[in-house]
Enzyme design. Structure first.
Site, PDB file in Angstrom:
ATOM      1  N   GLY A   1       7.329   4.875   7.786  1.00 42.55           N
ATOM      2  CA  GLY A   1       6.531   6.087   7.929  1.00 42.55           C
ATOM      3  C   GLY A   1       6.828   6.738   9.264  1.00 42.55           C
ATOM      4  O   GLY A   1       7.873   6.495   9.867  1.00 42.55           O
TER       5      GLY A   1
ATOM      6  N   CYS B   1      13.918  10.659   6.188  1.00 43.00           N
ATOM      7  CA  CYS B   1      14.015  10.227   7.587  1.00 43.00           C
ATOM      8  C   CYS B   1      15.454  10.402   8.069  1.00 43.00           C
ATOM      9  O   CYS B   1      15.696  10.599   9.253  1.00 43.00           O
ATOM     10  CB  CYS B   1      13.599   8.773   7.718  1.00 43.00           C
ATOM     11  SG  CYS B   1      14.489   7.722   6.565  1.00 43.00           S
TER      12      CYS B   1
ATOM     13  N   GLU C   1      10.752  16.281  14.052  1.00 46.74           N
ATOM     14  CA  GLU C   1      11.296  16.036  12.723  1.00 46.74           C
ATOM     15  C   GLU C   1      10.856  17.207  11.832  1.00 46.74           C
ATOM     16  O   GLU C   1       9.658  17.444  11.681  1.00 46.74           O
ATOM     17  CB  GLU C   1      10.676  14.722  12.233  1.00 46.74           C
ATOM     18  CG  GLU C   1      11.499  14.006  11.248  1.00 46.74           C
ATOM     19  CD  GLU C   1      10.874  12.659  10.844  1.00 46.74           C
ATOM     20  OE1 GLU C   1       9.726  12.357  11.208  1.00 46.74           O
ATOM     21  OE2 GLU C   1      11.573  11.919  10.143  1.00 46.74           O
TER      22      GLU C   1
ATOM     23  N   LYS D   1       0.858  -1.182   0.000  1.00 49.95           N
ATOM     24  CA  LYS D   1       0.000   0.000   0.000  1.00 49.95           C
ATOM     25  C   LYS D   1       0.899   1.239   0.000  1.00 49.95           C
ATOM     26  O   LYS D   1       1.482   1.583   1.020  1.00 49.95           O
ATOM     27  CB  LYS D   1      -0.890   0.022   1.250  1.00 49.95           C
ATOM     28  CG  LYS D   1      -1.998   1.045   1.156  1.00 49.95           C
ATOM     29  CD  LYS D   1      -2.466   1.551   2.495  1.00 49.95           C
ATOM     30  CE  LYS D   1      -1.530   2.529   3.103  1.00 49.95           C
ATOM     31  NZ  LYS D   1      -1.243   3.743   2.314  1.00 49.95           N
ATOM     32  N   PRO D   2       1.024   1.895  -1.147  1.00 57.22           N
ATOM     33  CA  PRO D   2       1.832   3.110  -1.169  1.00 57.22           C
ATOM     34  C   PRO D   2       1.062   4.283  -0.548  1.00 57.22           C
ATOM     35  O   PRO D   2      -0.148   4.181  -0.331  1.00 57.22           O
ATOM     36  CB  PRO D   2       2.059   3.356  -2.668  1.00 57.22           C
ATOM     37  CG  PRO D   2       0.895   2.721  -3.349  1.00 57.22           C
ATOM     38  CD  PRO D   2       0.445   1.570  -2.471  1.00 57.22           C
TER      39      PRO D   2
ATOM     40  N   GLU E   1      10.311   1.048  10.088  1.00 57.05           N
ATOM     41  CA  GLU E   1      11.296   2.083   9.743  1.00 57.05           C
ATOM     42  C   GLU E   1      10.605   3.414   9.993  1.00 57.05           C
ATOM     43  O   GLU E   1       9.767   3.838   9.205  1.00 57.05           O
ATOM     44  CB  GLU E   1      11.706   1.960   8.263  1.00 57.05           C
ATOM     45  CG  GLU E   1      12.415   0.665   7.913  1.00 57.05           C
ATOM     46  CD  GLU E   1      13.858   0.621   8.406  1.00 57.05           C
ATOM     47  OE1 GLU E   1      14.360   1.648   8.903  1.00 57.05           O
ATOM     48  OE2 GLU E   1      14.473  -0.449   8.305  1.00 57.05           O
TER      49      GLU E   1
HETATM   50  P1  NAD Z   1       2.948   8.516   7.538  1.00 54.22           P
HETATM   51  O1  NAD Z   1       3.227   7.768   8.786  1.00 54.22           O
HETATM   52  O2  NAD Z   1       1.946   9.597   7.567  1.00 54.22           O
HETATM   53  O3  NAD Z   1       2.498   7.531   6.383  1.00 54.22           O
HETATM   54  C1  NAD Z   1       3.241   6.396   6.020  1.00 54.22           C
HETATM   55  C2  NAD Z   1       2.322   5.405   5.358  1.00 54.22           C
HETATM   56  O4  NAD Z   1       1.345   4.995   6.299  1.00 54.22           O
HETATM   57  C3  NAD Z   1       1.536   5.936   4.164  1.00 54.22           C
HETATM   58  O5  NAD Z   1       1.382   4.900   3.219  1.00 54.22           O
HETATM   59  C4  NAD Z   1       0.202   6.305   4.776  1.00 54.22           C
HETATM   60  O6  NAD Z   1      -0.844   6.263   3.829  1.00 54.22           O
HETATM   61  C5  NAD Z   1       0.043   5.213   5.795  1.00 54.22           C
HETATM   62  N1  NAD Z   1      -0.822   5.549   6.920  1.00 54.22           N
HETATM   63  C6  NAD Z   1      -1.044   6.761   7.473  1.00 54.22           C
HETATM   64  N2  NAD Z   1      -1.905   6.650   8.505  1.00 54.22           N
HETATM   65  C7  NAD Z   1      -2.225   5.336   8.600  1.00 54.22           C
HETATM   66  C8  NAD Z   1      -3.050   4.577   9.490  1.00 54.22           C
HETATM   67  N3  NAD Z   1      -3.729   5.140  10.472  1.00 54.22           N
HETATM   68  N4  NAD Z   1      -3.117   3.243   9.302  1.00 54.22           N
HETATM   69  C9  NAD Z   1      -2.417   2.642   8.318  1.00 54.22           C
HETATM   70  N5  NAD Z   1      -1.636   3.306   7.452  1.00 54.22           N
HETATM   71  C10 NAD Z   1      -1.532   4.634   7.596  1.00 54.22           C
HETATM   72  O7  NAD Z   1       4.370   9.039   7.040  1.00 54.22           O
HETATM   73  P2  NAD Z   1       4.684   9.894   5.739  1.00 54.22           P
HETATM   74  O8  NAD Z   1       4.308  11.303   6.002  1.00 54.22           O
HETATM   75  O9  NAD Z   1       4.152   9.221   4.514  1.00 54.22           O
HETATM   76  O10 NAD Z   1       6.267   9.757   5.675  1.00 54.22           O
HETATM   77  C11 NAD Z   1       7.130  10.539   6.404  1.00 54.22           C
HETATM   78  C12 NAD Z   1       7.585   9.809   7.644  1.00 54.22           C
HETATM   79  O11 NAD Z   1       8.185   8.579   7.258  1.00 54.22           O
HETATM   80  C13 NAD Z   1       8.653  10.551   8.419  1.00 54.22           C
HETATM   81  O12 NAD Z   1       8.419  10.432   9.789  1.00 54.22           O
HETATM   82  C14 NAD Z   1       9.931   9.830   8.021  1.00 54.22           C
HETATM   83  O13 NAD Z   1      10.980   9.939   8.947  1.00 54.22           O
HETATM   84  C15 NAD Z   1       9.462   8.436   7.894  1.00 54.22           C
HETATM   85  N6  NAD Z   1      10.350   7.670   7.054  1.00 54.22           N
HETATM   86  C16 NAD Z   1      11.154   6.740   7.662  1.00 54.22           C
HETATM   87  C17 NAD Z   1      12.047   6.022   6.900  1.00 54.22           C
HETATM   88  C18 NAD Z   1      12.934   5.013   7.538  1.00 54.22           C
HETATM   89  O14 NAD Z   1      13.472   4.188   6.809  1.00 54.22           O
HETATM   90  N7  NAD Z   1      13.121   5.014   8.845  1.00 54.22           N
HETATM   91  C19 NAD Z   1      12.122   6.229   5.515  1.00 54.22           C
HETATM   92  C20 NAD Z   1      11.280   7.191   4.932  1.00 54.22           C
HETATM   93  C21 NAD Z   1      10.388   7.892   5.725  1.00 54.22           C
END
Ligand code: NAD
Length: 490
Positions: A238, A294, A391, A184-185, A260
């Site tokens: 995320g 991240c 962040e 799920k992207p 992650e």
């Molecule tokens: P996010 O947590 O908002 O979303 C990540 C994913 O989760 C998306 O696909 C989103 O649709 C889904 N999602 C959101 N709410 C959800 C829920 N309640 N239930 C299930 N799925 C849900 O994060 P973002 O804004 O897309 O990405 C940025 C974040 O990701 C930052 O905190 C960044 O540090 C982190 N990140 C971490 C790494 C790593 O490898 N550690 C890499 C890239 C990004």
């Protein structure tokens, strides 16, 4: 000409859900729209999965698992290798697509295609190197056999900031291990994953091994999948708060998880650093992906004796950036992902300035179309400022001075995150002390970018659980079995 190329590319991206090897509309024809963060314009309308669509994807992954797990490793590896080769052929299209849907400058998008592709090549090579063990027990009464088995159908959730690399970093090890997946992207940048699924089809991946659900309702669709008793693995990239919520859901089924999560990377510049290297590293660690990584350096902890010179040099570099849509020649800073991200950067900068930080350059949202924020440098940022705790996820470089090594270590470690740290020093002994003292899963010692498919990527503390890439990455999708048999000579 460019516009024609963009429209032709967007027309080539599938708009359906990819389930059981077929592209299909969502239940009741539900859709979501994807927009270009540089202009705000809608670029494509695609299917938005319901809970029932998610279940159909799970059905496909569960039904296909036995045959995929039984497929010889070499065959699985060769499909991944073909996917790598196809990605090289299509790299310009993938780079352009990411720039259009996510905003990063084209040169950086090309870098992500190279980085993301490496996971396909790396895990095509790792697939055949999973080893077992055989040996006598210490008592001599039996023989112990240790074998590795694919964990089962996996659910992969990826963020918007690296649309290709976060998908390949999960899909490649899962497939190499013999797992089938539902991915799920993020709803903000789903097109790259759909286009990549099409590439996997062209590489000869059997139907049902990879299933893609794009959805505007992530919460319910994901929860139903996580609670499905056939699911054996959740891999999430995320933010930490969403990761915590998903861990709670996963706990009920004692689901294997890889997390992650977010970061708050310290970037420590000692008085004995080579400042040219430190400035180069700082620009890469802070402004790559417009600060939306991240691994982005969040807090620049700089020895007081070099803080001013460091600030002067980074400000000079920042003032030379070119801001614009990532497709334009020479652009080094694209838009942020959306207006919420701009509002967050503005608020963090205003908070720091109100507490006494000095604004060296930037500091405002850019008026007009798209979600742009000026690249910004702040110095003398006081402790207690929100920007040091949160962040930033934007192009804001915040400098805090320090006097002693102990103080630098305390500042660097004073966060619940522990993904990555950066240290600049020409002293070998000091560098070694930092390796032992900084509480992060990764460290850049005199470098500003650490990501590599051959390395174990992952965090300590609230930055996550598990590792992606390296020799470790495939083990996230394997489970160990130990078998005891009698001593055959007894
Ligand atoms: P996010 O947590 O908002 O979303 C990540 C994913 O989760 C998306 O696909 C989103 O649709 C889904 N999602 C959101 N709410 C959800 C829920 N309640 N239930 C299930 N799925 C849900 O994060 P973002 O804004 O897309 O990405 C940025 C974040 O990701 C930052 O905190 C960044 O540090 C982190 N990140 C971490 C790494 C790593 O490898 N550690 C890499 C890239 C990004």
């Amino acid at each position: 000409m460019t516009e024609n190329r963009e429209s032709a590319l967007l027309a080539d991206v599938p708009e359906g859900l990819f389930i059981g090897g077929e592209w299909r509309a969502a239940e009741a024809g539900a859709t979501l729209t994807v927009s270009d963060p540089a202009t705000g314009a809608t670029i494509k309308t695609i299917a938005s999965a319901s809970v029932a669509d998610g279940k159909a994807a799970m059905d496909a992954a569960a039904d296909t698992f036995p045959s995929w797990a039984a497929t010889p490793v070499r065959e699985r590896a060769e499909i991944l290798r073909r996917a790598f080769d196809l990605l090289q052929e299509r790299k310009e299209d993938f780079a352009l697509l990411m720039t259009i849907e996510m905003g990063k400058p084209l040169a950086e998008a090309r870098g992500e295609v190279a980085y993301g592709g490496e996971f396909l090549r790396w895990f095509s090579e790792e697939a055949a190197h999973v080893q077992g063990r055989y040996g006598a027990n210490p008592e001599g009464t039996g023989r112990m056999i240790v074998t590795q088995h694919p964990v089962g159908p996996a659910f992969l959730i990826t963020p918007w900031n690296f649309p290709l690399a976060m998908a390949t970093r999960k899909i490649a090890p899962a497939l190499a291990a013999g797992c089938t997946v539902v991915i799920k992207p993020a709803a903000l940048t789903p097109l790259t994953t759909l286009y990549f699924a099409k590439l996997l089809q062209d590489a000869g991946l059997p139907a049902g091994v990879v299933n893609v659900v794009t959805t505007a309702t992530s919460g319910p669709v994901s929860e139903a999948l996580i609670r499905d008793p056939r699911l054996r693995k959740l891999s999430f990239t995320g933010s930490t708060p969403v990761g915590v919520a998903l861990l709670k859901q996963a706990a009920d089924g004692v689901l294997r998880t890889s997390m992650e999560l977010g970061g708050n990377a310290p970037f420590v510049v000692f008085e004995d650093a080579d400042l040219d290297k430190a400035v180069e590293g700082a620009i890469a660690a802070k402004f790559r992906n417009i600060g939306q990584a991240c691994t982005a350096a969040n807090r620049f902890i700089v020895h007081r004796s070099v803080a001013d010179e460091f600030a002067r040099r980074v400000t000079e570099r920042v003032n030379g950036f070119r801001i614009g849509r990532g497709t334009e020649d020479g652009v080094t800073i694209g838009p942020l992902i959306d207006d919420r991200a701009v509002a967050k950067a503005s608020q963090l900068v205003e908070d720091a300035v109100s507490r006494g930080a000095t604004l060296r350059t930037g500091g405002k949202a850019i008026e007009g179309e798209g979600s742009f924020y000026e690249p910004t440098v702040l110095t003398e940022v006081p402790q207690g400022s929100e920007i040091l705790r949160e962040e930033i996820f934007g192009p804001v470089l915040a400098i805090v001075p320090f006097d002693t090594e102990d103080e630098a270590v305390d500042l660097a470690n004073s966060t619940e995150y522990g993904l990555v740290s950066y240290v600049f020093t020409e002293s070998i002994a000091r560098g070694q002390r930092m390796i032992e003292r900084l509480e992060t899963g990764m460290m850049g010692l005199n470098v500003g970018v650490v990501s590599n498919a051959a390395a174990p990527f992952g965090g300590w503390k609230q930055s996550g659980l598990g590792r992606e890439g390296g020799a470790e990455g495939i083990h996230e999708y394997l489970q160990t079995k130990y078998t005891l048999t009698p001593n055959p000579f007894a």
